[in-house]
Write an enzyme that holds these catalytic residues in place. Structure first.
Site, PDB file in Angstrom:
ATOM      1  N   ILE A 147      31.797  30.007  36.414  1.00 62.46           N
ATOM      2  CA  ILE A 147      32.689  30.662  37.261  1.00 62.46           C
ATOM      3  C   ILE A 147      33.687  31.384  36.051  1.00 62.46           C
ATOM      4  O   ILE A 147      34.113  30.517  35.208  1.00 62.46           O
ATOM      5  CB  ILE A 147      33.638  29.775  38.188  1.00 62.46           C
ATOM      6  CG1 ILE A 147      34.794  30.164  38.660  1.00 62.46           C
ATOM      7  CG2 ILE A 147      34.262  28.283  37.145  1.00 62.46           C
ATOM      8  CD1 ILE A 147      35.446  29.307  39.759  1.00 62.46           C
ATOM      9  N   SER A 148      33.845  32.478  36.177  1.00 60.45           N
ATOM     10  CA  SER A 148      34.562  33.460  35.266  1.00 60.45           C
ATOM     11  C   SER A 148      35.934  32.854  35.008  1.00 60.45           C
ATOM     12  O   SER A 148      36.515  32.021  35.828  1.00 60.45           O
ATOM     13  CB  SER A 148      34.738  34.916  35.528  1.00 60.45           C
ATOM     14  OG  SER A 148      33.475  35.324  36.033  1.00 60.45           O
ATOM     15  N   ALA A 149      36.771  33.022  33.936  1.00 57.25           N
ATOM     16  CA  ALA A 149      37.968  32.644  33.625  1.00 57.25           C
ATOM     17  C   ALA A 149      38.786  33.345  34.273  1.00 57.25           C
ATOM     18  O   ALA A 149      38.906  34.606  34.842  1.00 57.25           O
ATOM     19  CB  ALA A 149      38.211  32.968  32.097  1.00 57.25           C
ATOM     20  N   ARG A 173      41.095  27.184  42.604  1.00 53.01           N
ATOM     21  CA  ARG A 173      40.120  26.800  41.721  1.00 53.01           C
ATOM     22  C   ARG A 173      39.379  25.623  41.842  1.00 53.01           C
ATOM     23  O   ARG A 173      38.083  25.711  41.385  1.00 53.01           O
ATOM     24  CB  ARG A 173      40.245  27.654  40.202  1.00 53.01           C
ATOM     25  CG  ARG A 173      39.062  27.829  39.348  1.00 53.01           C
ATOM     26  CD  ARG A 173      39.696  28.805  38.121  1.00 53.01           C
ATOM     27  NE  ARG A 173      38.778  29.328  37.199  1.00 53.01           N
ATOM     28  CZ  ARG A 173      38.329  28.682  36.223  1.00 53.01           C
ATOM     29  NH1 ARG A 173      38.886  27.885  35.584  1.00 53.01           N
ATOM     30  NH2 ARG A 173      37.522  29.227  35.345  1.00 53.01           N
ATOM     31  N   HIS A 233      39.313  37.457  36.351  1.00 48.33           N
ATOM     32  CA  HIS A 233      39.736  37.445  37.855  1.00 48.33           C
ATOM     33  C   HIS A 233      40.869  38.275  37.948  1.00 48.33           C
ATOM     34  O   HIS A 233      40.702  39.246  38.968  1.00 48.33           O
ATOM     35  CB  HIS A 233      39.757  36.059  38.611  1.00 48.33           C
ATOM     36  CG  HIS A 233      38.435  35.462  38.952  1.00 48.33           C
ATOM     37  ND1 HIS A 233      38.103  34.123  38.693  1.00 48.33           N
ATOM     38  CD2 HIS A 233      37.172  35.668  39.209  1.00 48.33           C
ATOM     39  CE1 HIS A 233      36.834  33.772  39.137  1.00 48.33           C
ATOM     40  NE2 HIS A 233      36.342  34.933  39.179  1.00 48.33           N
TER      41      HIS A 233
END
Ligand SMILES: C[S@@+](CC[C@H](N)C(=O)[O-])C[C@H]1O[C@@H](n2cnc3c(N)ncnc32)[C@H](O)[C@@H]1O
Length: 217
Positions: A49-51, A25, A55
């Site tokens: 950016i999603s947690a 990440r 994901h």
């Protein structure tokens, strides 16, 4: 971080763990932010950016819909991170199996799409991948129908073009709502009917117009 997510029951799939451990990440999080905190991170243009737990949740929900030769669409692919997940799942199969596969990422911010294209060009599966600068609410009919659709931003309601582009037997995972949002799992049955269930409550940036996003509303 991946071990912790698994320990706390966010997911239980070994495949999801393997995918998350293989994609760093830190490559997608702007300098100065902690890449390994389980929280969304700004990537500019009022996008995030999603947690990691999101994901993991979405990938586990889609795991069975990302098999050899399948077609996947990532709407709001962003940096891209979730798109890389889809790609990884598709490309790890044997060459003959995945040759028919496709992974399409769409985002409406040209700068994010440009970064995505550069990342995709480095991939061994580059010929199977496409990142497009377009309004994701319309999907991308050219490679439809899709076995898996992942939407990385919250829609006020499930966009009809995405329902139409989902294959019978396919699955879409999409956050729906404004202030209060639910992660919806949309399954298209073989007869073309739709089953929708709520997986969990979530908090995503909106799936909206480019202008509204850049204005911050
Ligand atoms: C929360 S980010 C998710 C990024 C990435 N998918 C992830 O999981 O980290 C949401 C993304 O959706 C994009 N987006 C919002 N509305 C969109 C639309 N109508 N069409 C295409 N992309 C959109 C934003 O530009 C942003 O990159």
């Amino acid at each position: 971080m991946v071990d912790n997510l698994k320990r706390y029951g966010v997911f239980n799939s070994d495949k999801v763990a393997e995918v998350m451990e293989n994609i760093d990440r830190a490559l997608f999080v702007p300098n100065g932010n902690s890449a390994y905190a389980d929280t969304p991170m700004p990537i500019g243009y009022n996008a995030t950016i999603s947690a990691p737990h999101m994901h993991a949740t979405c990938l586990q929900l889609l795991e069975d819909y990302l098999k050899p030769g399948m077609h996947a669409l990532d709407v709001g692919s962003g940096a891209p991170f979730s798109f890389d997940f889809l790609v990884f799942v598709i490309q790890e199969r044997t060459e003959t199996q995945w040759l028919q596969g496709r992974a399409i990422g769409v985002d409406h911010i040209p700068e994010l799409v440009e970064t995505s294209i550069k990342n995709v060009e480095k991939s061994a599966a580059a010929s199977l991948l496409k990142v497009l600068n377009t309004d994701g609410r319309q999907g991308w009919p050219e490679f439809a129908p899709y076995d898996a659709i992942h939407v990385g931003a919250a829609a006020p309601e499930i966009p009809q073009p995405l329902i139409e582009q989902l294959k019978p037997g396919g699955r879409m995972v999409i956050p729906v709502g404004s202030i209060f949002q639910d992660l919806k799992v949309v399954d298209k049955n073989q007869d073309g009917s739709i089953s929708v269930r709520t997986e969990t409550s979530v908090r995503y940036v909106p799936l909206t117009s480019k202008d509204a996003q850049l204005r911050g509303n």
